[in-house]
Design a protein around this motif. Structure first.
Motif, PDB file in Angstrom:
ATOM      1  N   MET A 139       9.069 -12.844  48.417  1.00  0.00           N
ATOM      2  CA  MET A 139       8.809 -14.223  48.736  1.00  0.00           C
ATOM      3  C   MET A 139       8.640 -14.521  50.266  1.00  0.00           C
ATOM      4  SD  MET A 139      11.836 -15.798  46.219  1.00  0.00           S
ATOM      5  CE  MET A 139      12.375 -15.962  44.866  1.00  0.00           C
ATOM      6  N   ALA A 140       7.552 -15.843  50.872  1.00  0.00           N
ATOM      7  CA  ALA A 140       7.819 -15.559  52.348  1.00  0.00           C
ATOM      8  C   ALA A 140       8.595 -15.630  52.465  1.00  0.00           C
ATOM      9  CB  ALA A 140       6.329 -16.798  51.876  1.00  0.00           C
ATOM     10  N   ASN A 141       9.717 -17.113  52.455  1.00  0.00           N
ATOM     11  CA  ASN A 141      10.547 -16.880  53.132  1.00  0.00           C
ATOM     12  C   ASN A 141      11.671 -16.937  52.271  1.00  0.00           C
ATOM     13  OD1 ASN A 141       8.892 -18.433  55.109  1.00  0.00           O
ATOM     14  ND2 ASN A 141       8.387 -20.014  53.525  1.00  0.00           N
ATOM     15  N   LYS A 142      13.308 -16.241  53.199  1.00  0.00           N
ATOM     16  CA  LYS A 142      14.405 -16.387  52.089  1.00  0.00           C
ATOM     17  C   LYS A 142      14.800 -18.041  51.716  1.00  0.00           C
ATOM     18  CE  LYS A 142      18.665 -14.167  52.894  1.00  0.00           C
ATOM     19  NZ  LYS A 142      19.643 -12.874  53.695  1.00  0.00           N
ATOM     20  N   PRO A 143      15.062 -17.582  50.648  1.00  0.00           N
ATOM     21  CA  PRO A 143      15.384 -18.950  49.832  1.00  0.00           C
ATOM     22  C   PRO A 143      16.799 -19.369  51.341  1.00  0.00           C
ATOM     23  CG  PRO A 143      15.877 -17.285  48.537  1.00  0.00           C
ATOM     24  CD  PRO A 143      15.111 -17.052  49.384  1.00  0.00           C
ATOM     25  N   LEU A 144      17.334 -20.904  50.859  1.00  0.00           N
ATOM     26  CA  LEU A 144      17.876 -20.731  51.729  1.00  0.00           C
ATOM     27  C   LEU A 144      19.355 -21.154  50.153  1.00  0.00           C
ATOM     28  CD1 LEU A 144      19.866 -22.571  53.812  1.00  0.00           C
ATOM     29  CD2 LEU A 144      19.132 -24.621  52.947  1.00  0.00           C
ATOM     30  N   VAL A 145      18.672 -21.835  48.944  1.00  0.00           N
ATOM     31  CA  VAL A 145      19.490 -22.175  47.809  1.00  0.00           C
ATOM     32  C   VAL A 145      18.931 -20.885  47.143  1.00  0.00           C
ATOM     33  CG1 VAL A 145      20.433 -23.673  45.822  1.00  0.00           C
ATOM     34  CG2 VAL A 145      19.921 -24.348  48.271  1.00  0.00           C
ATOM     35  N   SER A 146      19.762 -20.140  45.605  1.00  0.00           N
ATOM     36  CA  SER A 146      19.270 -19.745  44.751  1.00  0.00           C
ATOM     37  C   SER A 146      19.869 -20.555  43.612  1.00  0.00           C
ATOM     38  CB  SER A 146      20.069 -18.072  45.189  1.00  0.00           C
ATOM     39  OG  SER A 146      20.097 -17.271  46.416  1.00  0.00           O
ATOM     40  N   ILE A 147      19.658 -21.179  42.382  1.00  0.00           N
ATOM     41  CA  ILE A 147      19.561 -21.480  41.012  1.00  0.00           C
ATOM     42  C   ILE A 147      20.297 -20.295  40.374  1.00  0.00           C
ATOM     43  CG2 ILE A 147      19.066 -22.939  39.807  1.00  0.00           C
ATOM     44  CD1 ILE A 147      17.188 -24.418  41.626  1.00  0.00           C
ATOM     45  N   LEU A 148      21.501 -20.337  39.772  1.00  0.00           N
ATOM     46  CA  LEU A 148      22.104 -19.092  39.321  1.00  0.00           C
ATOM     47  C   LEU A 148      22.010 -20.206  37.688  1.00  0.00           C
ATOM     48  CD1 LEU A 148      23.625 -17.383  40.943  1.00  0.00           C
ATOM     49  CD2 LEU A 148      21.803 -16.836  40.858  1.00  0.00           C
ATOM     50  N   CYS A 149      21.286 -19.030  36.267  1.00  0.00           N
ATOM     51  CA  CYS A 149      21.750 -19.446  35.372  1.00  0.00           C
ATOM     52  C   CYS A 149      21.461 -18.689  34.211  1.00  0.00           C
ATOM     53  CB  CYS A 149      20.060 -20.314  34.557  1.00  0.00           C
ATOM     54  SG  CYS A 149      19.833 -21.158  33.035  1.00  0.00           S
ATOM     55  N   VAL A 150      22.868 -18.652  33.449  1.00  0.00           N
ATOM     56  CA  VAL A 150      22.541 -17.540  31.840  1.00  0.00           C
ATOM     57  C   VAL A 150      22.697 -18.183  30.965  1.00  0.00           C
ATOM     58  CG1 VAL A 150      24.728 -16.299  33.610  1.00  0.00           C
ATOM     59  CG2 VAL A 150      24.911 -17.859  32.189  1.00  0.00           C
ATOM     60  N   THR A 151      21.686 -17.796  30.542  1.00  0.00           N
ATOM     61  CA  THR A 151      21.115 -18.377  28.379  1.00  0.00           C
ATOM     62  C   THR A 151      21.438 -17.166  27.653  1.00  0.00           C
ATOM     63  OG1 THR A 151      19.787 -18.950  27.791  1.00  0.00           O
ATOM     64  CG2 THR A 151      18.149 -17.624  29.249  1.00  0.00           C
ATOM     65  N   TYR A 152      21.377 -17.432  26.137  1.00  0.00           N
ATOM     66  CA  TYR A 152      21.864 -16.309  25.182  1.00  0.00           C
ATOM     67  C   TYR A 152      21.773 -17.397  24.086  1.00  0.00           C
ATOM     68  CZ  TYR A 152      23.094 -13.206  21.123  1.00  0.00           C
ATOM     69  OH  TYR A 152      23.095 -13.205  20.596  1.00  0.00           O
ATOM     70  N   ASN A 153      19.909 -17.304  23.308  1.00  0.00           N
ATOM     71  CA  ASN A 153      20.170 -18.231  22.421  1.00  0.00           C
ATOM     72  C   ASN A 153      20.502 -19.394  22.378  1.00  0.00           C
ATOM     73  OD1 ASN A 153      19.499 -15.919  20.801  1.00  0.00           O
ATOM     74  ND2 ASN A 153      20.893 -15.461  19.651  1.00  0.00           N
ATOM     75  N   GLN A 154      19.300 -19.889  23.077  1.00  0.00           N
ATOM     76  CA  GLN A 154      19.523 -21.487  23.495  1.00  0.00           C
ATOM     77  C   GLN A 154      17.642 -22.413  23.529  1.00  0.00           C
ATOM     78  OE1 GLN A 154      21.540 -20.742  27.689  1.00  0.00           O
ATOM     79  NE2 GLN A 154      23.992 -21.921  25.857  1.00  0.00           N
ATOM     80  N   LYS A 155      17.168 -21.600  22.210  1.00  0.00           N
ATOM     81  CA  LYS A 155      15.458 -22.360  22.822  1.00  0.00           C
ATOM     82  C   LYS A 155      15.421 -23.403  22.269  1.00  0.00           C
ATOM     83  CE  LYS A 155      14.533 -21.514  17.590  1.00  0.00           C
ATOM     84  NZ  LYS A 155      14.199 -22.938  18.015  1.00  0.00           N
ATOM     85  N   ASP A 156      16.893 -24.150  21.786  1.00  0.00           N
ATOM     86  CA  ASP A 156      16.020 -25.644  21.439  1.00  0.00           C
ATOM     87  C   ASP A 156      16.287 -26.514  23.223  1.00  0.00           C
ATOM     88  OD1 ASP A 156      15.277 -25.369  19.486  1.00  0.00           O
ATOM     89  OD2 ASP A 156      17.676 -25.530  18.394  1.00  0.00           O
ATOM     90  N   TYR A 157      17.208 -25.431  24.333  1.00  0.00           N
ATOM     91  CA  TYR A 157      17.341 -26.328  25.023  1.00  0.00           C
ATOM     92  C   TYR A 157      17.043 -25.714  26.550  1.00  0.00           C
ATOM     93  CZ  TYR A 157      21.514 -27.049  22.116  1.00  0.00           C
ATOM     94  OH  TYR A 157      22.152 -27.361  21.155  1.00  0.00           O
ATOM     95  N   ILE A 158      16.925 -24.466  26.466  1.00  0.00           N
ATOM     96  CA  ILE A 158      15.935 -23.953  28.225  1.00  0.00           C
ATOM     97  C   ILE A 158      15.161 -24.520  28.616  1.00  0.00           C
ATOM     98  CG2 ILE A 158      14.525 -22.089  26.767  1.00  0.00           C
ATOM     99  CD1 ILE A 158      17.263 -21.173  29.641  1.00  0.00           C
ATOM    100  N   ALA A 159      13.649 -24.934  27.696  1.00  0.00           N
ATOM    101  CA  ALA A 159      12.815 -25.328  28.981  1.00  0.00           C
ATOM    102  C   ALA A 159      13.342 -26.639  29.554  1.00  0.00           C
ATOM    103  CB  ALA A 159      12.252 -25.883  27.799  1.00  0.00           C
ATOM    104  N   GLN A 160      14.088 -27.442  29.006  1.00  0.00           N
ATOM    105  CA  GLN A 160      14.699 -28.478  29.673  1.00  0.00           C
ATOM    106  C   GLN A 160      15.569 -28.482  30.955  1.00  0.00           C
ATOM    107  OE1 GLN A 160      16.954 -31.226  27.328  1.00  0.00           O
ATOM    108  NE2 GLN A 160      16.558 -33.299  28.544  1.00  0.00           N
ATOM    109  N   THR A 161      16.277 -26.922  30.901  1.00  0.00           N
ATOM    110  CA  THR A 161      17.265 -27.147  31.886  1.00  0.00           C
ATOM    111  C   THR A 161      15.796 -26.095  33.167  1.00  0.00           C
ATOM    112  OG1 THR A 161      18.769 -26.140  30.298  1.00  0.00           O
ATOM    113  CG2 THR A 161      19.044 -24.711  32.483  1.00  0.00           C
ATOM    114  N   ILE A 162      15.071 -25.772  32.919  1.00  0.00           N
ATOM    115  CA  ILE A 162      14.676 -25.055  33.534  1.00  0.00           C
ATOM    116  C   ILE A 162      13.018 -26.388  34.842  1.00  0.00           C
ATOM    117  CG2 ILE A 162      12.304 -23.693  34.207  1.00  0.00           C
ATOM    118  CD1 ILE A 162      13.240 -21.953  31.592  1.00  0.00           C
TER     119      ILE A 162
END
Length: 316
Positions: A1-24
Motif C-alpha cells: 500500500m502506498a500509504n499506511k492505513p489509519l484504520v484497519s477494518i476487520l471482518c471474520v466470516t464463515y459460511n455467510q455467502k448470503d450476507y458477505i457481499a452486503q458487508t463488504i
C-alpha cells in the motif's frame, strides 16, 4: 500500500455467502479523508463465501487483504484474532464488523475517527445500530435500545450490559489499547465481544454516538444467537454459556483488584435470572437475588411469565 492505513477494518466470516457481499459493500461506501485497509478472514467456508471475498479482493487489491483458510481454525480452538488477524494489522485504529452484519452510513468511520483523533484519552467509540431478526426478516429495535443522547459509557454499565450492550459492528478502537488476550477472563469467556469491551473500558473512556449507522443481524444462519438460543438443546447450551460467563466475570473481578465486585455479582445474578426467565424455570427463578429484590407485583408478573412459557411449550 502506498500509504499506511489509519484504520484497519476487520471482518471474520464463515459460511455467510448470503450476507458477505452486503458487508463488504458497507466498507466500500465509506467516505473518509484517510487511508484504510480491509482485512477479511474466511475460516474455510464451504458455501462459496471465500469465493465472494476473493472476487472483491481482486476488484479492490489496494484495499482488501483476504485471509482464506484451507482448514477451519475455529474447530481447532485456534484464535483467529491472535494468530492471523492482529499480527498483520497496520492501522492505528481498528473497526470491526462480522460477515453477517453491515454498515449503512457512509460517514460512519469518519465520524468515529474524528472523535478519537481529537480525544486521545478515549479507547473506543461506538454507536447505535438496528437489529434485524433473520427469522422474520424484520427490524426488532435498536442496540442499545434506549440511549438517544451522545455520552460516555462507564465500566459499570458495560459490565451489566454484557456482550450485547452495543453491536460489535459499531466498535472503532485504538489498536494499541488492546490488551493481551491471554488474560484469564479472556480465556474463560465463551464469547469475544464482552471481554473485548471490558478490556477497552479499563484502558480509557468509551464514547457512544446515538446515530444508527449499521445493522446487526440476530439469528442469522450459523451465528452465535442461532447456535446458542435455537433448537431442542437451547437451554443446555445457554446454561453452559452462563456458567462460563460466571467464571470469566469472577476472573475479571480479580483482574480489576475487586473494585467492581458488587456490580459483577449483580451481573452474574442477572445472567441467571435471564436464563430462567427465558426458559420459564419458576423454581430456579425464585432463587435469584434479582427476583427477590422485585416488588410483590413484580414477582407475580415474573411467575406469570414463567407459567405462560410452560403452557406454551406444552401446546407445542
Amino acid at each position: 500500500m502506498a500509504n499506511k492505513p489509519l484504520v484497519s477494518i476487520l471482518c471474520v466470516t464463515y459460511n455467510q455467502k448470503d450476507y458477505i457481499a452486503q458487508t463488504i459493500e458497507g466498507f466500500l461506501i465509506q467516505k473518509v479523508d484517510f487511508p484504510i485497509e480491509i482485512i477479511i478472514h474466511d475460516d474455510a467456508s464451504t458455501d462459496g463465501t471465500a469465493e465472494i471475498v476473493q472476487e472483491y479482493a481482486n476488484k479492490h487489491p489496494e484495499l482488501i487483504r483476504p485471509i482464506l483458510q484451507k482448514e477451519n481454525q475455529y474447530s481447532k480452538k485456534i484464535s483467529l484474532w491472535k494468530n492471523f488477524i492482529y499480527p498483520i494489522v497496520q492501522g492505528k485504529y481498528i473497526a470491526e464488523c462480522e460477515g453477517d452484519d453491515y454498515w449503512t452510513d457512509p460517514n460512519k468511520l469518519q465520524k468515529q475517527i474524528d472523535f478519537l483523533e481529537s480525544h486521545p484519552d478515549y479507547s473506543a467509540c461506538v454507536h447505535r445500530c438496528k437489529r434485524l431478526d433473520c427469522r422474520t426478516n424484520s427490524f426488532s429495535g435498536s442496540m442499545p435500545p434506549t440511549e438517544t443522547q451522545e455520552r460516555d459509557f462507564s465500566l459499570t454499565e458495560i459490565i451489566l450490559g454484557g456482550g450485547g450492550f452495543w453491536g460489535t459492528n459499531t466498535l472503532v478502537c485504538r489498536f494499541d489499547f488492546l490488551p493481551d488476550c491471554d488474560a484469564d477472563f479472556w480465556k474463560l469467556s465463551p464469547v469475544g465481544d464482552f471481554p473485548h469491551a471490558l478490556s477497552l473500558a479499563t484502558r480509557g473512556k468509551i464514547r457512544y454516538l446515538p446515530q444508527e449507522m449499521s445493522v446487526y443481524r440476530l439469528f442469522a444462519k450459523g451465528s452465535w444467537s442461532c447456535r446458542t438460543l435455537c433448537g431442542p438443546e437451547a437451554y443446555n447450551r445457554r446454561h453452559t454459556h452462563v456458567e462460563k460467563m460466571r467464571e470469566s466475570l469472577k476472573a475479571f473481578d480479580k483482574f480489576t483488584d475487586f473494585k467492581y465486585t458488587d456490580t459483577i455479582q449483580e451481573k452474574i445474578d442477572l445472567n441467571d435470572f435471564n436464563l430462567y426467565w427465558d426458559f420459564g424455570k419458576c423454581s430456579l427463578l425464585k432463587t435469584t437475588s434479582h427476583y427477590k429484590q422485585r416488588s410483590f407485583i413484580g414477582k407475580l408478573k415474573a411467575l406469570y411469565h414463567c407459567i405462560s412459557i410452560f403452557f406454551k411449550k406444552s401446546k407445542d
